[in-house]
Design an enzyme around this catalytic site. Structure first.
Site, PDB file in Angstrom:
ATOM      1  N   LYS A  52      25.459  60.618  40.629  1.00 31.11           N
ATOM      2  CA  LYS A  52      25.421  59.153  40.453  1.00 31.11           C
ATOM      3  C   LYS A  52      24.204  58.726  39.635  1.00 31.11           C
ATOM      4  O   LYS A  52      24.294  57.835  38.785  1.00 31.11           O
ATOM      5  CB  LYS A  52      25.417  58.477  41.826  1.00 31.11           C
ATOM      6  CG  LYS A  52      25.424  56.958  41.741  1.00 31.11           C
ATOM      7  CD  LYS A  52      25.612  56.318  43.099  1.00 31.11           C
ATOM      8  CE  LYS A  52      25.259  54.857  43.074  1.00 31.11           C
ATOM      9  NZ  LYS A  52      25.999  53.841  42.753  1.00 31.11           N
ATOM     10  N   ASN A  94      29.693  38.960  40.069  1.00 32.60           N
ATOM     11  CA  ASN A  94      30.877  39.720  40.478  1.00 32.60           C
ATOM     12  C   ASN A  94      31.941  38.752  40.990  1.00 32.60           C
ATOM     13  O   ASN A  94      31.616  37.692  41.516  1.00 32.60           O
ATOM     14  CB  ASN A  94      30.477  40.687  41.603  1.00 32.60           C
ATOM     15  CG  ASN A  94      31.640  41.520  42.106  1.00 32.60           C
ATOM     16  OD1 ASN A  94      32.452  42.025  41.311  1.00 32.60           O
ATOM     17  ND2 ASN A  94      31.756  41.678  43.417  1.00 32.60           N
ATOM     18  N   MET A 143      34.678  48.994  40.271  1.00 33.69           N
ATOM     19  CA  MET A 143      34.800  49.478  41.640  1.00 33.69           C
ATOM     20  C   MET A 143      33.656  50.396  42.065  1.00 33.69           C
ATOM     21  O   MET A 143      33.882  51.351  42.821  1.00 33.69           O
ATOM     22  CB  MET A 143      36.163  50.174  41.811  1.00 33.69           C
ATOM     23  CG  MET A 143      37.306  49.189  41.707  1.00 33.69           C
ATOM     24  SD  MET A 143      37.109  47.803  42.848  1.00 33.69           S
ATOM     25  CE  MET A 143      38.666  46.970  42.685  1.00 33.69           C
ATOM     26  N   ARG A 144      32.452  50.103  41.567  1.00 34.93           N
ATOM     27  CA  ARG A 144      31.276  50.883  42.007  1.00 34.93           C
ATOM     28  C   ARG A 144      30.177  49.944  42.441  1.00 34.93           C
ATOM     29  O   ARG A 144      30.096  48.812  41.954  1.00 34.93           O
ATOM     30  CB  ARG A 144      30.739  51.740  40.865  1.00 34.93           C
ATOM     31  CG  ARG A 144      31.708  52.779  40.492  1.00 34.93           C
ATOM     32  CD  ARG A 144      31.159  53.885  39.670  1.00 34.93           C
ATOM     33  NE  ARG A 144      32.294  54.702  39.330  1.00 34.93           N
ATOM     34  CZ  ARG A 144      32.819  55.607  40.142  1.00 34.93           C
ATOM     35  NH1 ARG A 144      32.265  55.874  41.305  1.00 34.93           N
ATOM     36  NH2 ARG A 144      33.901  56.274  39.799  1.00 34.93           N
ATOM     37  N   ASN A 203      41.047  40.038  35.109  1.00 35.04           N
ATOM     38  CA  ASN A 203      39.891  39.127  35.054  1.00 35.04           C
ATOM     39  C   ASN A 203      39.183  39.226  33.710  1.00 35.04           C
ATOM     40  O   ASN A 203      38.730  38.216  33.171  1.00 35.04           O
ATOM     41  CB  ASN A 203      38.918  39.411  36.201  1.00 35.04           C
ATOM     42  CG  ASN A 203      39.354  38.722  37.479  1.00 35.04           C
ATOM     43  OD1 ASN A 203      39.307  37.495  37.575  1.00 35.04           O
ATOM     44  ND2 ASN A 203      39.813  39.504  38.445  1.00 35.04           N
ATOM     45  N   HIS A 248      35.062  38.692  43.765  1.00 34.61           N
ATOM     46  CA  HIS A 248      35.538  39.454  44.920  1.00 34.61           C
ATOM     47  C   HIS A 248      36.727  38.722  45.546  1.00 34.61           C
ATOM     48  O   HIS A 248      36.672  37.501  45.728  1.00 34.61           O
ATOM     49  CB  HIS A 248      34.411  39.617  45.944  1.00 34.61           C
ATOM     50  CG  HIS A 248      34.819  40.438  47.113  1.00 34.61           C
ATOM     51  ND1 HIS A 248      34.902  41.822  47.064  1.00 34.61           N
ATOM     52  CD2 HIS A 248      35.223  40.079  48.354  1.00 34.61           C
ATOM     53  CE1 HIS A 248      35.322  42.270  48.232  1.00 34.61           C
ATOM     54  NE2 HIS A 248      35.531  41.236  49.027  1.00 34.61           N
ATOM     55  N   GLY A 291      42.193  45.012  34.491  1.00 32.73           N
ATOM     56  CA  GLY A 291      41.459  44.060  33.648  1.00 32.73           C
ATOM     57  C   GLY A 291      42.057  42.679  33.479  1.00 32.73           C
ATOM     58  O   GLY A 291      41.854  42.048  32.438  1.00 32.73           O
TER      59      GLY A 291
HETATM   60  C1  GAR Z   1      40.427  41.764  41.469  1.00 31.72           C
HETATM   61  O1  GAR Z   1      41.215  41.254  42.511  1.00 31.72           O
HETATM   62  C2  GAR Z   1      38.959  41.733  41.828  1.00 31.72           C
HETATM   63  O2  GAR Z   1      38.592  40.595  42.553  1.00 31.72           O
HETATM   64  C3  GAR Z   1      38.837  42.957  42.685  1.00 31.72           C
HETATM   65  O3  GAR Z   1      39.632  43.921  42.032  1.00 31.72           O
HETATM   66  C4  GAR Z   1      40.666  43.266  41.311  1.00 31.72           C
HETATM   67  C5  GAR Z   1      40.557  43.689  39.868  1.00 31.72           C
HETATM   68  O4  GAR Z   1      41.623  43.202  39.124  1.00 31.72           O
HETATM   69  N1  GAR Z   1      37.492  43.391  42.816  1.00 31.72           N
HETATM   70  C6  GAR Z   1      37.015  43.974  43.894  1.00 31.72           C
HETATM   71  O5  GAR Z   1      37.696  44.202  44.874  1.00 31.72           O
HETATM   72  C7  GAR Z   1      35.546  44.318  43.823  1.00 31.72           C
HETATM   73  N2  GAR Z   1      35.080  44.741  45.110  1.00 31.72           N
HETATM   74  P1  GAR Z   1      41.565  43.150  37.561  1.00 31.72           P
HETATM   75  O6  GAR Z   1      41.135  44.545  37.083  1.00 31.72           O
HETATM   76  O7  GAR Z   1      42.976  42.835  37.147  1.00 31.72           O
HETATM   77  O8  GAR Z   1      40.582  42.091  37.165  1.00 31.72           O
END
Ligand code: GAR
Length: 204
Positions: free
Chosen positions: A67, A109, A92-93, A16, A111, A14
């Site tokens: 799901k 989102n 992550m889904r 972000n 990425h 978390g």
């Molecule tokens: C981040 O790097 C985000 O961009 C990525 O997971 C990480 C989560 O970090 N997301 C993906 O790869 C989505 N496909 P966080 O939980 O510290 O924000």
């Protein structure tokens, strides 16, 4: 003033989410996080939300028979909350079609690659293995595809010869924490104009 609601979906640590918490609380983003939903009861993101006195909800994916049942529960929560914006932050889904249809152009989102390069899981590992010299991150609207929606903002950073997946991920993350709040601010200020695949930022 502060009435625009954001729901954040998370699965993990978390950081972000933390960037969004800080930038809503300091007024940079004109809205507030009304709920954090996690598909993972162990996600540290939940703790970050609790520390900020933000309501949390766990929809433990593994406790649903399939799901569709999980998606039904999530859709119900989102319909009740009816936020202006749903932010995926390390969620992550793949979001199911019914939720995307119901909240079209209201889900975004972040990425960790310069899309359309390296969609899906382990984007930073994919970038290293491919041998690119520049990578970065992308904030995009969520559509039915895998990381295919219209791009709102991107930031680039170098890939260094010495990089590991960890060091590259950490460098990209610093940019994620900048452009995600920027994109959310633009969205809530109604400054985005989506025409086909292109997202234009309205001028003052
Ligand atoms: C981040 O790097 C985000 O961009 C990525 O997971 C990480 C989560 O970090 N997301 C993906 O790869 C989505 N496909 P966080 O939980 O510290 O924000």
């Amino acid at each position: 003033m502060n009435d625009k609601q954001i729901v954040v979906l998370v699965s993990g640590r978390g950081t972000n989410l933390q960037a969004l918490i800080e930038t809503t609380q300091n007024g940079y983003i004109p809205g507030k996080i009304s709920l954090v939903v996690s598909d993972n009861p162990q996600a540290f993101a939940l703790e970050r939300a609790r520390r900020a006195s933000i309501p949390t909800l766990v929809l433990d994916y593994d406790s649903f028979p399939h799901k569709r049942a999980y998606e039904d529960a999530l859709l119900q929560v989102l319909e009740k909350e009816d936020p202006q914006l749903i932010c995926l932050a390390g969620y992550m889904r793949i979001v199911g079609k019914r939720i995307i249809m119901r909240f079209r152009e209201r889900i975004i989102n972040i990425h960790p690659s310069l899309l359309p390069a390296f969609p899906g899981l382990e984007a930073q590992k994919q970038a290293l293995e491919y041998g690119v010299k520049i990578s970065g991150c992308t904030v995009h609207l969520v559509d039915e595809g895998m990381d295919t929606g219209p791009i709102i903002l991107q930031a680039s950073c170098p890939v260094e010869d010495e990089d590991t997946v960890e060091s590259l991920s950490e460098r990209i993350l610093q940019y994620e924490h900048q452009i995600y709040p920027q994109a959310v601010k633009l969205f809530l200020e109604d400054k985005l104009n989506v025409i086909g695949r292109r997202v234009f930022i309205k001028k003052e």
